[in-house]
Design a protein around this motif. Structure first.
Motif, short mmCIF file in Angstrom:
data_model
loop_
_atom_site.label_atom_id
_atom_site.label_comp_id
_atom_site.label_asym_id
_atom_site.label_seq_id
_atom_site.Cartn_x
_atom_site.Cartn_y
_atom_site.Cartn_z
N ILE A 94 0.84 -1.20 0.00
CA ILE A 94 0.00 0.00 0.00
C ILE A 94 0.87 1.24 0.00
O ILE A 94 1.74 1.40 0.87
N LEU A 95 0.64 2.12 -0.96
CA LEU A 95 1.41 3.35 -1.08
C LEU A 95 0.80 4.49 -0.29
O LEU A 95 1.50 5.34 0.25
N ASN A 96 -0.55 4.52 -0.23
CA ASN A 96 -1.21 5.66 0.38
C ASN A 96 -2.67 5.32 0.64
O ASN A 96 -3.24 4.41 0.03
N SER A 97 -3.28 6.05 1.56
CA SER A 97 -4.72 5.99 1.79
C SER A 97 -5.27 7.41 1.67
O SER A 97 -4.61 8.37 2.09
N GLN A 98 -6.48 7.54 1.09
CA GLN A 98 -7.05 8.87 0.87
C GLN A 98 -8.52 8.87 1.25
O GLN A 98 -9.20 7.84 1.21
N GLY A 99 -9.00 10.08 1.63
CA GLY A 99 -10.40 10.22 2.04
C GLY A 99 -11.05 11.43 1.41
O GLY A 99 -10.53 12.02 0.47
N ALA A 100 -12.21 11.80 1.94
CA ALA A 100 -13.01 12.89 1.39
C ALA A 100 -12.20 14.18 1.26
O ALA A 100 -11.45 14.55 2.16
N GLY A 101 -12.36 14.86 0.12
CA GLY A 101 -11.65 16.10 -0.14
C GLY A 101 -10.35 15.92 -0.88
O GLY A 101 -9.78 16.88 -1.38
N GLU A 102 -9.88 14.67 -0.98
CA GLU A 102 -8.65 14.40 -1.71
C GLU A 102 -8.98 13.91 -3.12
O GLU A 102 -10.14 13.71 -3.46
N TYR A 103 -7.96 13.71 -3.93
CA TYR A 103 -8.18 13.32 -5.31
C TYR A 103 -7.05 12.41 -5.78
O TYR A 103 -5.98 12.35 -5.17
N PHE A 104 -7.30 11.68 -6.86
CA PHE A 104 -6.26 10.82 -7.44
C PHE A 104 -6.47 10.74 -8.95
O PHE A 104 -7.52 11.12 -9.47
N GLY A 105 -5.43 10.27 -9.63
CA GLY A 105 -5.49 10.17 -11.08
C GLY A 105 -4.97 11.39 -11.79
O GLY A 105 -5.06 11.50 -13.02
N GLU A 106 -4.39 12.34 -11.03
CA GLU A 106 -3.98 13.61 -11.64
C GLU A 106 -2.78 13.48 -12.58
O GLU A 106 -2.61 14.30 -13.48
N MET A 107 -1.94 12.44 -12.40
CA MET A 107 -0.79 12.30 -13.28
C MET A 107 -1.22 12.09 -14.73
O MET A 107 -0.56 12.54 -15.67
N ALA A 108 -2.35 11.41 -14.92
CA ALA A 108 -2.85 11.17 -16.27
C ALA A 108 -3.32 12.44 -16.95
O ALA A 108 -3.50 12.48 -18.17
N LEU A 109 -3.54 13.49 -16.17
CA LEU A 109 -3.93 14.78 -16.75
C LEU A 109 -2.73 15.48 -17.36
O LEU A 109 -2.88 16.41 -18.17
#
Length: 214
Positions: A65-80
């Protein structure tokens, strides 16, 4: 809820509404893969509610596991930013609601509000620092040190104690520190026997400062 997401905090109400008009809300059950490593998708996912884990997995199913994220956070931004496939997988750890924004819509928003790029860079910088710290832990700490660090990083103060209410299992801790579940189990049992922690149901309570070595 976008007003609580730092990435979009500079947008006015009408601009947020415009962005929402082109976004899709997605409800995803617990333990569902949202993104798979190697995917060619390019959308940004904003977590409106729920939690996810970001992880890598080999062909035999071994996971870290690299990271855990919750409400208010985001992921997938590298593909942008680039045209490369997804670098890690993301799975929900509880029922979650996402706002999915396509690459095209995000770039149009970025063209009108270049300050968002600075927020994006700050977010990427934070994740790079987190990754660097994880590599440092794997390279320089023994298994006990990594377990203790995970426990302390997830604990929240309550009534003079530190509490972990994330329903953390021994296997999940093992996946975070790159060790076997059996080794993690032995460490947790010794900490319990020594009175440092108490495990009751899905809650871990840290009563005393954890020892510097095991």
């Amino acid at each position: 809820m976008l007003t609580n997401v730092p990435l979009f905090s500079a947008l006015r109400e009408d601009e947020l509404q415009s962005l929402l008009a082109h976004a899709a809300k997605k409800v995803v059950p617990k333990n569902t893969i949202v993104i798979s490593e190697g995917d060619r998708t390019d959308s940004l996912y904003v977590i409106l509610s729920g939690k996810v884990k970001v992880f890598l997995q080999d062909e035999e199913g071994k996971e870290i596991i690299l990271n855990s994220q919750g409400a208010g956070e985001y992921f997938g931004e590298m593909a942008l930013i680039d045209e490369e496939p997804r670098s890690a997988s993301v799975m929900t750890t509880e029922m979650s609601i996402f706002l999915v924004i396509s690459k095209g819509d995000f770039r149009r928003c970025l063209a009108d509000h270049p300050d968002i790029a600075l927020s994006l860079i700050k977010g990427l910088s934070h994740r790079l620092r987190l990754l660097t710290e994880n590599v440092r832990s794997l390279a320089l700490m023994d298994v006990y040190g990594r377990v203790a660090k995970v426990l302390l990083s997830l604990a929240q103060p309550a009534d003079g104690k530190l509490i972990i209410n994330d329903g953390l299992t021994q296997q999940e801790i093992a996946n975070r520190v790159g060790a076997s579940r059996e080794m993690v189990g032995r460490i947790l049992r010794d900490l319990t026997t020594g009175g440092y922690i108490n495990i009751e149901g899905k809650t871990i309570t840290i009563h005393e400062k954890l020892p510097s070595a095991w």
